[in-house]
Design a protein around this motif. Structure first.
Motif, PDB file in Angstrom:
ATOM      1  N   TYR A 105       0.880  -1.168   0.000  1.00 17.50           N
ATOM      2  CA  TYR A 105       0.000   0.000   0.000  1.00 17.50           C
ATOM      3  C   TYR A 105       0.916   1.217   0.000  1.00 17.50           C
ATOM      4  CZ  TYR A 105       1.320  -0.603   4.849  1.00 17.50           C
ATOM      5  OH  TYR A 105       2.068  -0.793   5.987  1.00 17.50           O
TER       6      TYR A 105
ATOM      7  N   ILE B 140       2.854   5.373   4.401  1.00 13.95           N
ATOM      8  CA  ILE B 140       2.349   6.456   5.246  1.00 13.95           C
ATOM      9  C   ILE B 140       3.509   6.876   6.135  1.00 13.95           C
ATOM     10  CG2 ILE B 140       0.706   7.037   7.089  1.00 13.95           C
ATOM     11  CD1 ILE B 140      -1.122   4.783   5.936  1.00 13.95           C
TER      12      ILE B 140
ATOM     13  N   ASP C  24       3.927   3.859   8.598  1.00 16.42           N
ATOM     14  CA  ASP C  24       3.152   2.640   8.326  1.00 16.42           C
ATOM     15  C   ASP C  24       3.522   2.174   6.917  1.00 16.42           C
ATOM     16  OD1 ASP C  24       1.213   0.733   7.785  1.00 16.42           O
ATOM     17  OD2 ASP C  24      -0.455   1.930   8.548  1.00 16.42           O
TER      18      ASP C  24
ATOM     19  N   ASP D 111       2.369  -5.395   6.774  1.00 18.09           N
ATOM     20  CA  ASP D 111       1.699  -4.133   7.123  1.00 18.09           C
ATOM     21  C   ASP D 111       2.129  -3.778   8.550  1.00 18.09           C
ATOM     22  OD1 ASP D 111       0.012  -2.011   7.552  1.00 18.09           O
ATOM     23  OD2 ASP D 111      -1.850  -3.165   7.414  1.00 18.09           O
TER      24      ASP D 111
ATOM     25  N   HIS E 193      -6.823  -6.234  11.069  1.00 15.18           N
ATOM     26  CA  HIS E 193      -7.522  -6.906   9.965  1.00 15.18           C
ATOM     27  C   HIS E 193      -6.773  -8.149   9.540  1.00 15.18           C
ATOM     28  CE1 HIS E 193      -4.320  -4.998   7.563  1.00 15.18           C
ATOM     29  NE2 HIS E 193      -4.530  -3.930   8.324  1.00 15.18           N
TER      30      HIS E 193
ATOM     31  N   HIS F 195      -5.505  -5.809   3.231  1.00 16.17           N
ATOM     32  CA  HIS F 195      -6.770  -6.005   3.949  1.00 16.17           C
ATOM     33  C   HIS F 195      -7.364  -7.253   3.302  1.00 16.17           C
ATOM     34  CE1 HIS F 195      -6.731  -1.383   4.608  1.00 16.17           C
ATOM     35  NE2 HIS F 195      -6.006  -2.015   5.505  1.00 16.17           N
TER      36      HIS F 195
ATOM     37  N   GLU G 229      -3.152  -3.477  15.620  1.00 23.07           N
ATOM     38  CA  GLU G 229      -2.683  -2.117  15.400  1.00 23.07           C
ATOM     39  C   GLU G 229      -3.470  -1.060  16.182  1.00 23.07           C
ATOM     40  OE1 GLU G 229      -3.559  -0.454  11.469  1.00 23.07           O
ATOM     41  OE2 GLU G 229      -4.114  -2.453  10.804  1.00 23.07           O
TER      42      GLU G 229
ATOM     43  N   GLU H  60       1.769  -1.357  15.085  1.00 21.74           N
ATOM     44  CA  GLU H  60       1.103  -2.346  14.233  1.00 21.74           C
ATOM     45  C   GLU H  60       2.019  -3.541  13.980  1.00 21.74           C
ATOM     46  OE1 GLU H  60      -0.033  -1.047  10.270  1.00 21.74           O
ATOM     47  OE2 GLU H  60      -1.499  -2.678  10.147  1.00 21.74           O
TER      48      GLU H  60
HETATM   49  N1  GLY Z   1      -1.627   0.349   6.232  1.00 20.14           N
HETATM   50  C1  GLY Z   1      -3.003   0.125   6.213  1.00 20.14           C
HETATM   51  C2  GLY Z   1      -3.475  -0.428   7.469  1.00 20.14           C
HETATM   52  O1  GLY Z   1      -2.797  -0.340   8.471  1.00 20.14           O
HETATM   53  O2  GLY Z   1      -4.516  -1.014   7.535  1.00 20.14           O
END
Ligand code: GLY
Ligand code: MN
Ligand code: MN
Length: 489
Positions: A240, A243, A275, A286, A369, A376, A412, A452
């Protein structure tokens, strides 16, 4: 693709993980075993992904990345393919596009059908143009195609479609539930890939923690992460958009998008909330790390960090088969409220705070998740499983499942100081009465903390495969260079 050295594995060479093609063969076997009852003479047909052009140009969006259900079933990297599995025999069929001879000039040697068969260890390979003829000769009672809504995106899986499909009986209902449900529980082969991508991503986070100093930009940190994942780990993709929020950007949950491209420069005294997760042959990591850029937590930073750390540990220690993920979510929120009360930001009874739903003011997102071939991962809300809960915050959960052995999930928890949410709480007397306003105001503009981890549910509990400094002491020691990689690898 000039390399005709077919190894029976997907790998980027060197020390990178070798993904055995048995992983995909086992996925197909699990699928056939699931579908046999009631669909004995049917054939599963999946359509792989296609290249997506960049608007009207002759370039595409980055390098092609395979559609996840197709990847899970066949492990095929190329675009424009179809695949089929005959439920009666378990035989696998791959259909590849017939490419023009000029392809060999521009793209490298053309693979023959036999090359594809060796490369992906499927039983039969034909051209896509022949799919109707080849499947017709098998005389199936029906073709099982994939149609269903992804409960995270709301988007529908692309159902297989080819000229001549109208001559078959098509059942687009039976497959989706079973294949999504199978993806929830990872095989041992899949767990090895997950461990690998989590390890590489952990190493990359550790590198970033050491270079993210005041004066560096967030995007330089992103670049260090990407470089490590690709250069050392062979991860050509991340799972993804990275971040990389420093300071108050840590409170922007989806920071790093096109309009906020990780372009702030880090300042003295800030924390970073990063992240980021690599992706290896489809499998995702993740991970979020939060740390002080000066290398030392201030007392306030330490207090909030430990509130989240305690929530993370409480959930980690409670996770095991049979436990409800919704209960874990509420456990994390309770720990955050308890911690904020102990830190003087909140006052009153935590039970009463829970009644007015104060938790989602500080952690508006779900606890975590399922993770796997999608970050996800699919299967969160299948009809056989508990439905999406309706309360504030818990409605953001991507699954409400009861935990089972073989699930990979993120844990997380977070605590953020997000202006509109703080303003909402202060304006609501039911919530405001629990808030020490002066104390809270100290934290405005400081961002937030998320911790996380990527964990595997085992027979009796849960294993955390994320190998990064997590306690305050570990983080400070890591940034100071007291510890080296051997402590974590
Ligand atoms: N980086 C996306 C999440 O933590 O769900
Ligand atoms: Mn994340
Ligand atoms: Mn996540």
């Amino acid at each position: 693709m000039a390399n005709k050295n077919f190894t029976g594995r997907l790998s980027m060479g060197g020390d990178t993980h070798q993904v055995p093609l048995e992983l995909f063969a086992l996925n197909r076997k699990r699928l056939v075993d699931r579908l046999r009852a009631g669909n004995g003479k049917s054939i599963v047909v999946l359509q792989g992904g296609d290249e997506v052009p960049f608007y009207d140009t002759d370039t595409t969006y980055h390098v092609f990345r395979q559609e996840s259900y197709f990847m899970w079933t066949f492990g095929v990297l190329e675009a424009g393919c179809f695949g089929a599995v005959d439920i009666a025999t378990g035989k696998s069929y791959l259909f590849v596009p017939k490419l023009p001879a000029s392809y060999a000039v521009w793209m490298g040697p053309l693979l023959t059908l036999d090359d594809f068969k060796k490369r992906y260890q499927v039983d039969v390979v034909n051209y896509v143009d022949d799919i109707a003829k080849v499947l017709g000769e098998l005389a199936p009672t029906s073709l099982l195609t994939l149609k269903g809504v992804n409960s995270d995106s709301g988007l529908t899986a692309k159902e297989a479609e080819f000229p001549g499909i109208e001559n078959f009986k098509v059942d687009n209902v039976s497959l989706f539930y079973h294949i999504a449900d199978l993806r929830v529980i990872k095989t041992d082969y899949e767990t090895e890939v997950m461990k690998y991508v989590t390890k590489v991503s952990s190493q990359a986070h550790r590198k970033v923690m050491r270079m993210a100093k005041p004066g560096k930009s967030e995007y330089q940190c992103e670049s260090t992460f990407l470089h490590h994942c690709y250069s050392s780990g062979g991860c050509r993709f991340v799972s993804y958009t990275c971040i990389c929020g420093s300071g108050n950007n840590g409170a922007v949950l989806h920071y790093g998008h096109a309009g906020c491209p990780n372009d702030k420069f880090i300042k003295e005294g800030e924390t970073c909330l990063f992240d980021m997760g690599g992706n290896y042959f489809g499998y995702a990591a993740d991970i979020t790390c939060t740390f002080p850029t000066s290398g030392k937590f201030t007392p306030d930073q330490k207090m909030i960090y430990n509130v989240v750390y305690d929530a993370n540990m409480a959930v980690f220690n409670a996770c095991k088969p049979g436990v409800s993920w919704v209960d874990m979510h509420h456990l994390a929120l309770r720990k955050i409220l308890e911690g904020l009360k102990a830190g003087g930001v909140l006052k009153g009874e935590v039970d009463d705070m829970v009644k007015v739903n104060l938790g989602p003011i500080f952690q508006p997102h779900g606890l975590g998740h399922l993770i796997g071939m999608d970050v996800h991962d699919v299967g969160g809300y299948l009809p056989s499983e508990p439905p999406r809960p309706k309360g504030r915050g818990e409605d953001r959960l991507r699954t409400a499942r009861i935990l089972q052995k073989g699930m990979w999930l993120t844990i997380e928890p977070g605590c953020y100081f997000i202006d509109p949410l703080l303003d909402e709480a202060l304006a609501n007397p039911e919530m405001a009465k629990f808030i020490n306003k002066d104390q809270l105001e100290r934290f405005r503009g400081t961002g937030g903390v998320r911790i996380e981890d990527d964990v595997l549910i085992t027979e009796n509990g849960c294993v955390n495969w994320t190998k990064v400094p997590r306690t305050v002491q570990e983080i400070e020691d890591w940034i100071a260079g007291v510890d080296d990689d051997s402590k974590y690898d």
